[in-house]
Design a protein around this motif. Structure first.
Motif, PDB file in Angstrom:
ATOM      1  N   UNK A  27       0.828  -1.212   0.000  1.00 21.36           N
ATOM      2  CA  UNK A  27       0.000   0.000   0.000  1.00 21.36           C
ATOM      3  C   UNK A  27       0.861   1.261   0.000  1.00 21.36           C
ATOM      4  N   UNK A  62       2.534   1.316  -3.966  1.00 20.90           N
ATOM      5  CA  UNK A  62       1.641   1.499  -5.108  1.00 20.90           C
ATOM      6  C   UNK A  62       0.570   2.542  -4.871  1.00 20.90           C
ATOM      7  N   UNK A  63       0.762   3.419  -3.877  1.00 16.80           N
ATOM      8  CA  UNK A  63      -0.246   4.443  -3.629  1.00 16.80           C
ATOM      9  C   UNK A  63      -0.245   5.445  -4.783  1.00 16.80           C
ATOM     10  N   UNK A  64      -1.403   6.054  -4.992  1.00 16.85           N
ATOM     11  CA  UNK A  64      -1.496   7.041  -6.071  1.00 16.85           C
ATOM     12  C   UNK A  64      -0.745   8.292  -5.653  1.00 16.85           C
ATOM     13  N   UNK A  65       0.127   8.759  -6.523  1.00 19.03           N
ATOM     14  CA  UNK A  65       0.858  10.002  -6.245  1.00 19.03           C
ATOM     15  C   UNK A  65       0.667  10.905  -7.456  1.00 19.03           C
ATOM     16  N   UNK A 100       2.509   9.749 -10.500  1.00 20.11           N
ATOM     17  CA  UNK A 100       2.188   8.547 -11.283  1.00 20.11           C
ATOM     18  C   UNK A 100       0.754   8.605 -11.828  1.00 20.11           C
ATOM     19  N   UNK A 101       0.271   9.836 -12.003  1.00 18.34           N
ATOM     20  CA  UNK A 101      -1.115  10.009 -12.449  1.00 18.34           C
ATOM     21  C   UNK A 101      -1.368   9.355 -13.806  1.00 18.34           C
ATOM     22  N   UNK A 109      -0.038   6.611 -14.848  1.00 23.75           N
ATOM     23  CA  UNK A 109       0.202   5.168 -14.802  1.00 23.75           C
ATOM     24  C   UNK A 109      -1.107   4.401 -14.954  1.00 23.75           C
ATOM     25  N   UNK A 162      -3.754  -5.250  -5.248  1.00 21.83           N
ATOM     26  CA  UNK A 162      -3.212  -3.896  -5.101  1.00 21.83           C
ATOM     27  C   UNK A 162      -1.811  -3.783  -5.700  1.00 21.83           C
ATOM     28  N   UNK A 173       1.080  -3.524  -8.034  1.00 20.66           N
ATOM     29  CA  UNK A 173       1.144  -2.927  -9.370  1.00 20.66           C
ATOM     30  C   UNK A 173      -0.108  -2.136  -9.723  1.00 20.66           C
ATOM     31  N   UNK A 174      -0.933  -1.832  -8.734  1.00 22.69           N
ATOM     32  CA  UNK A 174      -2.091  -0.981  -9.002  1.00 22.69           C
ATOM     33  C   UNK A 174      -1.736   0.475  -8.773  1.00 22.69           C
ATOM     34  N   UNK A 175      -2.774   1.316  -8.832  1.00 22.07           N
ATOM     35  CA  UNK A 175      -2.565   2.716  -8.476  1.00 22.07           C
ATOM     36  C   UNK A 175      -3.619   3.016  -7.407  1.00 22.07           C
ATOM     37  N   UNK A 176      -3.180   2.936  -6.142  1.00 20.53           N
ATOM     38  CA  UNK A 176      -4.141   2.887  -5.043  1.00 20.53           C
ATOM     39  C   UNK A 176      -4.632   4.270  -4.661  1.00 20.53           C
ATOM     40  N   UNK A 177      -5.945   4.456  -4.717  1.00 23.84           N
ATOM     41  CA  UNK A 177      -6.539   5.705  -4.251  1.00 23.84           C
ATOM     42  C   UNK A 177      -7.138   5.465  -2.887  1.00 23.84           C
ATOM     43  N   UNK A 178      -6.644   6.193  -1.885  1.00 23.85           N
ATOM     44  CA  UNK A 178      -7.139   5.950  -0.526  1.00 23.85           C
ATOM     45  C   UNK A 178      -8.368   6.798  -0.246  1.00 23.85           C
TER      46      UNK A 178
END
Lengths: 211, 279, 654
Positions: free
Chosen positions: B70, B73-76, B79-80, B82, C370, C372-377
């Protein structure tokens, strides 16, 4: 009514005209599936009661045992009446498939009469047992006996009340997909009760007379 | 992201604290389950610790994997663009995490089954002790609303809310109840067992040393449940013999009146009688 | 006259002290408030037409969720009262009797009147939309299920102020709960209310089984179903097998109490163990009934917010089926300490541990979804992710409890309490919140506020762990469940105080949640697209909230994650342009489910107080309702094409 299968229930299951009338409409066919599942849960319910009865069978607390209590003639007549009613119920379904309304009603009435004979014997057995002090409060065994057999008996009663309503509807509307579905559901319910009775007959009465 | 060294340091600290917490839990007064005072409690304690360590390893493995994923691979904002690949699954990996839990379960199941069978039999007893009080002693336990009654059939003694036992000797507690169910639990000496009406369940317990241990009921049975405690006094075999003699000589007989009072729902103090059937 | 007054004072428990008076006051205020608001804004007709008589699965789902949140409040208040009492040694804020009643209602309400309706609410909210159909198989029966649950919950809650609450624990073991030891109506409330809601639950199980078996959109094969729908399918099978057993256990106990039979009594040949067996034969599968849908829901949420499809779909399905099967062969682990013998205990110990295997597969598959994903919290994602560590602790302590000799020490201790709260809160409640944040826009067309949501999540997460982690230690310290007080000197005081602080933090979190609902209703972001999360399954293909008929044209499904595929291929949910709409056949609203369930309430009250006339009135009423239904042929209508065109045009789907 031909539009009914475009229903809530989607329009994606074309109907095969060769299947019996009660399956012709999606909605009715769903109800048949649902009713089988209902019988499935009813079977679990009876299984739990059977399990309880088997546990309680020896717990007579000094009261009457199954050997002393059960009357062979009584439960044999009951069994024969109910088995025959299942047969006549099957004949009613057969006539329904052939579209003979009056024959359906006739066989239903015969089935009801046999059901009443069954109930009559059951009630008189209960009244007799209570009369000699074998009440539900007497022992664990008697509690389990009355509740298991009584649950089946009340199912039969409900079946009789239900089919009375269906006879009225058959008289008013004849055999339509809806009434056919209702009669069919009732008939599998009735056969189911017969199957349960066979278990009661063997587990409760026959075994109870021996052990 | 934290430097690798600090994460490893944190892990060591975590394990260290756990060990510390466990070793700090050796007071039988405060941590009866974790400071076993008899062979039965000890086998249970070892299983608790063994299963705990096994589960701790699983927790750590999953936590590390979980937090790594987590965080990585969190959205930053950077990496928009990606677009995550669509992955169906991976047979090798999935087999791996099916097989590993199976191995863990097997590793836990073997000692579990062994100890489950072992606890049915009485713990071993030393010859010297056996000479004084015999190889074992039987005590009938009855849970009342809301008190514990102990009957010593061989010694013809009845006690209420406390029980004296010889240390080093397996005690065969025969458990039953006069009404609602309860469970008989002396955490420092071993796990609990139910008391049920018209049933006799057996529980073997043994104390290593003389001492006083708290017991209680653990199955709720009404208003006075929280107060249903009793004391287990483990005495040296000679002391126990002396106690038995003194009770037999000095304690009053169990009267109808006393017995009726015990059977009434209510709370009551500690009592001792030199007979087990009311007269 | 004096006698009547005395009776009434006792019956309405006015001699029981301020706690009851306060409750009476609050109930009266709340009822008057509701009546006043409905009257002032002339909402009675609206209430009846739109809600009380509805057979629409979406509205029924909403009503289930509202009821579940209300019951969470009631059960949570019970919990806080208990934690307040236990905060310090020798507290006498509650008497033993009150404490005993409160832990009983806390457990019963949380499991049967909070977790169950929340779960079933999600069934209703999501399943028909996910499989692309217009309602459940039996909409009328669905309404009956809801109202039976609702009136059962009302009956159960009434016990607090009328006649006394049950006090036998949520497991209600005989012989303690038999008349001999526990007279009065309290226990009857428990038995009757659970029986009534149980009937509704069985009906729900059948309803959703048929819905999923028979009403999936064309192309949606079993292995293309969304994970949540799969979980509902498996759960419904468990319901069908487990709930009749509970019905029998409850009925037999009620017959013991009302008619003096000897099923579970001390004397007369009763077998209390039989109740324990029947109860747990339902009780163990029941915990999977409230957790499997959460697993399904988490799979949806994690996949959506990782922007990746679920990892190892088939393994997820197989593991769920495996859990369902295993759930029926583990029930004895609830009573290893009842002398079943080493063979039986070993078998059930190992079978219980085995459940960890499929559960482990699920956890790893979520993590690799999750990967290799792009995790949106988002808040929904946070709640789902919160389940993983919390449920892991709950599950693995469950494995520790499955070791029979160790269980002899844990049984009925606070270790057990901590364990099952880690599964039921850490799993079910976290999952329910996740589902609420996820599907809230679909239910109401409004998004819940994310910032408040994050406060809600973190307060609850921290409070929950502060509350329940110390309880593992209380177990090792020898504290048992259901003690209304304890003396000083065991070292329990401080640990309990910490736990109580955590509990109140969870209370604060609940207030934040309620505030979030109110704030969002007024100022929240409106969901105009119907697809706020860039979703993958069909419920996001339609408007938020979905039109009455869900889909103007039943969609054709070409693969897993059907809506995601459609978006990728640039397809419309209504299929190729120019396909004409056809009138849609929908069921009529009916007031009968409400009335029939109210009659069940009367029947139930008759059994609670042994007022047989009342019971007969209720029973005959129920039969009349059923007979009436039998004669009802005209129970549906068609939505005309013009109306569909208008709705679809407004949604921009023409």
């Amino acid at each position: 009514m031909s539009n009914a299968n475009t229903a809530v229930h989607g329009d994606h299951h074309p109907v095969d005209p060769n299947v019996p009338l009660e399956y012709h409409e999606e909605e009715n066919s769903l109800r048949v599936t649902g009713f089988w599942l209902f019988l499935g849960q009813d079977m679990i319910l009876f299984s739990s009661l059977f399990a309880t009865y088997i546990v309680m069978h020896g717990r007579v607390a000094g009261g009457p045992t199954s050997q002393q209590l059960f009357d062979v003639t009584g439960f044999t007549i009951e069994t024969i009446a109910l088995l025959f009613s299942s047969f006549t119920c099957g004949l009613a379904t057969y006539e329904m498939r052939r579209g003979h309304r009056n024959a359906v009603i006739g066989w239903i009435l015969v089935t009801m009469a046999l059901g009443l004979v069954f109930l009559g014997f059951e009630v008189s057995e209960f009244i007799h047992d209570v009369g000699i002090g074998a009440t539900i409060q007497r022992s664990g065994f008697l509690s389990a006996f009355y509740i298991l057999v009584g649950t089946h008996g009340s199912h039969v009663t409900v079946g009789l009340l239900w089919v009375t309503l269906l006879v009225i509807q058959l008289l008013r509307r004849g055999i339509t997909p809806a009434t056919a579905r209702k009669v069919f559901l009732w008939s599998i319910y009735w056969h189911f009760l017969d199957a349960v009775w066979i278990f009661i007959f063997t587990v409760v009465y026959l075994t109870g007379k021996v052990i | 992201m934290k430097p690798k060294g600090r994460r490893v340091g944190g892990l060591i600290a975590l394990i260290g604290f756990t060990v510390l917490a466990l070793t700090g839990c050796d007071s039988p007064k405060y941590w009866p389950v974790l400071s076993p005072q008899g062979p039965v409690a000890r086998s249970e304690y070892y299983l608790i610790i063994y299963s705990f360590i096994l589960m701790l390893l699983v927790v750590l493995a999953v936590f590390i994997l979980f937090f790594w994923v987590i965080i990585k691979y969190r959205a930053r904002p950077d990496n928009a663009d990606y677009v995550p690949p669509e992955i169906e699954g991976n047979a090798k990996l999935e087999t791996l995490w099916t097989v590993i839990p199976i191995l863990v379960v097997i590793a836990l199941a073997i000692p579990t089954v062994a100890v489950t069978y072992k606890l049915v039999y009485p713990p071993k007893v030393e010859a010297a002790t056996a000479k004084v009080v015999g190889k074992s002693i039987t005590i009938d336990v009855i849970s009342e609303q809301w008190k514990w009654v102990f009957k010593y059939p061989a010694q013809n003694i009845e006690t209420v809310n406390y029980v004296d036992i010889p240390a080093g000797v397996p005690v065969n507690f025969q458990l039953t109840s006069s009404g609602p169910m309860n469970t008989f639990w002396v955490p420092a000496l071993g796990g609990m067992e139910f008391t049920m009406p018209h049933m006799d369940l057996r529980l073997w317990l043994e104390a290593d040393h003389p001492g006083s241990y708290l017991g209680r009921g653990a199955q709720y049975n009404g208003r006075g449940f929280a107060h249903m405690t009793f004391t287990v006094n483990a005495l040296s075999p000679t002391d126990f013999e002396n106690w038995v003699k003194s009770v037999q000589q000095t304690a009053p007989k169990l009267t109808q009146q006393a017995d009726a009072q015990i059977n009434q729902p209510g709370l009551i103090g500690k009592l001792t009688f030199s007979s087990t059937t009311p007269e | 006259m004096h006698g009547v007054v005395n009776w009434a004072v006792h019956f309405f428990m006015l001699d029981e002290g301020p706690l009851i008076w306060l409750s009476d006051f609050l109930i009266i205020c709340a009822s008057l408030g509701i009546v006043a608001v409905l009257t002032k804004f002339r909402l009675w007709k609206w209430l009846w037409d739109e809600w009380l008589t509805t057979v629409d699965h979406k509205k029924i789902g909403i009503m289930y969720m509202i009821a579940a949140i209300l019951m969470l409040f009631r059960g949570g208040t019970d919990g806080l009262l208990m934690r307040a009492q236990l905060a310090w040694p020798n507290m006498h804020f509650l008497s033993a009797d009150h404490y005993d009643q409160i832990f009983t209602t806390h457990g019963t309400i949380m499991i049967l009147f909070m977790a169950m309706p929340a779960i079933i609410g999600f069934f209703n909210v999501a399943v028909p939309l996910q499989i692309g159909c217009r309602d459940v198989a039996f909409p009328y029966l669905n309404a009956i299920s809801f109202w039976l649950f609702f009136f059962a919950a009302m009956l159960f809650n009434l016990s607090f102020v009328v006649g006394g609450s049950p006090d036998g624990g949520w497991t209600s073991y005989p012989p303690y709960v038999e008349n001999q030891f526990d007279p009065g109506p309290g226990e009857n409330y428990y038995l009757v209310a659970l029986s009534i809601t149980g009937i509704g639950t069985i009906a729900t199980g059948i309803n959703f089984l048929v819905t999923i078996l028979r009403m999936r959109a064309p192309g949606m094969t079993f292995m293309r179903m969304p994970m949540f729908t799969w979980s509902v399918f498996v759960t419904s099978v468990i319901i069908l097998f487990a709930f009749p057993v509970l019905a029998v256990a409850l009925a037999l106990l009620l017959i013991d109490r009302d008619f003096g039979s000897h099923f579970f009594t001390v004397n007369g040949g009763g077998a209390p163990m039989q109740y324990v067996n029947l109860f747990w034969f339902w009780g163990h599968p029941e915990v999977y009934i409230v957790i499997l849908p959460i697993f399904g829901l988490m799979s949806e949420v994690i996949s959506t917010f990782s922007h990746k499809r679920i990892f190892g779909y088939s393994a997820m399905v197989v593991s769920m089926v495996a859990i369902a099967i295993l759930s029926f062969v583990t029930w004895v682990h609830h009573f290893f300490t009842m002398g079943a013998g080493p063979g039986v205990n070993s078998f059930f110990g190992v079978s219980t541990m085995a459940i960890a295997i499929p559960t482990g597969v699920k956890v790893f598959n979520w993590i690799f979804t999750m990967h290799k994903g792009r995790l949106e919290f988002t808040t929904a994602m946070l709640w789902s992710l919160g389940v993983i560590p919390n449920f892991l602790i709950g599950g693995l302590t469950g494995v520790m409890l499955a070791v029979p000799p160790a269980d002899y020490q844990y049984h009925n201790s606070y270790f057990l309490i901590a364990h099952f709260h880690y599964t039921l809160i850490g799993g079910t409640v976290f999952g329910v919140f996740s589902g609420l944040y996820y599907w809230w826009p679909k239910m109401f067309g409004v998004l819940l506020n994310e910032k408040l949501g994050r406060w809600h999540f973190w307060t609850f997460m921290v409070g929950f762990n502060i509350c329940f982690f110390p309880q593992f230690f209380l177990g090792f310290m020898g504290m048992t469940r259901r003690m209304y007080t304890y003396p000083a000197g065991y070292g329990w005081g401080v640990v309990n105080l910490i736990s109580t602080i955590g509990a109140f933090l969870m209370g604060v979190a609940f207030i934040i949640f309620v505030y979030n609902i109110l704030w969002s209703a007024r100022y929240g972001e409106r969901d105009t697209t119907g697809d706020p999360w860039d979703g993958r399954t069909l419920e996001w293909a339609t408007t938020s909230p979905a039109p009455h008929y869900n889909f103007a044209i039943i969609p054709t499904v070409k693969g897993r994650d059907a809506w995601w595929l459609m978006k990728q291929n640039g397809e419309s949910i209504n299929g190729p342009k120019g396909v004409p709409f056809r009138p849609i056949h929908m069921p009529n609203n009916s007031g009968r489910p409400f009335i029939m369930s109210a009659l069940f309430f009367i029947l139930g009250a008759g059994f609670v107080f042994q007022w047989w006339i009342l019971a007969i009135v209720g029973f005959v009423g129920v039969l009349i309702c059923m007979a009436q239904r039998s004669f009802e042929y005209d129970d549906s209508h068609y939505i005309p094409v013009e109306e569909i065109e208008q709705t679809e045009a407004a949604a921009g789907r023409l």
